[in-house]
Design an enzyme around this catalytic site. Structure first.
Site, PDB file in Angstrom:
ATOM      1  CB  ILE A  75      -0.974   0.013   1.202  1.00 31.05           C
ATOM      2  CG1 ILE A  75      -1.679  -1.333   1.369  1.00 31.05           C
ATOM      3  CG2 ILE A  75      -2.010   1.127   1.022  1.00 31.05           C
ATOM      4  CD1 ILE A  75      -2.561  -1.430   2.600  1.00 31.05           C
ATOM      5  N   PRO A  76       1.570   1.506  -1.121  1.00 28.77           N
ATOM      6  CG  PRO A  76       2.329   1.647  -3.312  1.00 28.77           C
ATOM      7  CD  PRO A  76       1.628   0.753  -2.358  1.00 28.77           C
ATOM      8  CG  HIS A  77       0.608   5.475   2.307  1.00 29.84           C
ATOM      9  ND1 HIS A  77       1.037   4.182   2.566  1.00 29.84           N
ATOM     10  CD2 HIS A  77       0.885   6.194   3.417  1.00 29.84           C
ATOM     11  CE1 HIS A  77       1.543   4.135   3.784  1.00 29.84           C
ATOM     12  NE2 HIS A  77       1.471   5.346   4.325  1.00 29.84           N
ATOM     13  CB  ALA A  78       2.983  10.100  -0.718  1.00 31.01           C
TER      14      ALA A  78
END
Length: 151
Positions: free
Chosen positions: A67-70
């Site tokens: 779950i890559p997130h920014a």
């Protein structure tokens, strides 16, 4: 909160082509050009923020999910993109396995806890092995939408 409140069919890519962590981040980030989430002139800033987040700790979880997130000033409104990789990609996961399902969250810089709620909701998918297998093997984005709507 529902996953489908933030995901649309044009931000689902079955069969991501990149085979590295940085490549997956870039390929998935470009899905946010759909739906007026990130403008093309701000894509480099969004990618920088994604990579900075990965340096803190990997967003590769377990059970084949990442779950890559920014949070980023490049993002206009919170949204979700999803991608699959049949054979998986090394993503520095907690369990040492490859990731096959990628859920990327783009959140505006001023977002409070909403992106964390969405992160928690996506994490719940790992409790349903049957659903994960169906998502991994889906060959149409509409099939993924139907599976997630039921979830």
């Amino acid at each position: 909160m529902k996953i489908m409140d933030y995901l649309s069919e044009d931000r689902i890519k079955i069969g991501l082509t990149e085979k590295t962590k940085s490549g997956i981040l870039e390929e998935m980030a470009k899905l946010f050009l759909n739906g007026d989430i990130v403008d093309s002139e701000n894509m480099d800033e969004f990618l920088k923020d994604l990579n900075e987040r990965e340096k803190l700790s990997s967003t590769g979880l377990q059970d084949g999910i990442a779950i890559p997130h920014a949070k980023s000033p490049a993002v206009k409104k919170m949204a979700l993109a999803m991608g699959t990789v049949k054979d998986g990609v090394e993503f520095d996961c907690m369990d040492g396995e490859v990731s096959k399902l990628f859920f990327m969250i783009a959140a505006p810089e001023n977002t409070k806890g909403e992106h964390l709620d969405l992160l928690a909701e996506i994490s719940k998918l790992s409790y349903d092995e049957d659903l994960l297998e169906k998502l991994e093997n889906a060959d149409k984005s509409l099939e993924i939408i139907k599976l997630l709507e039921k979830f």
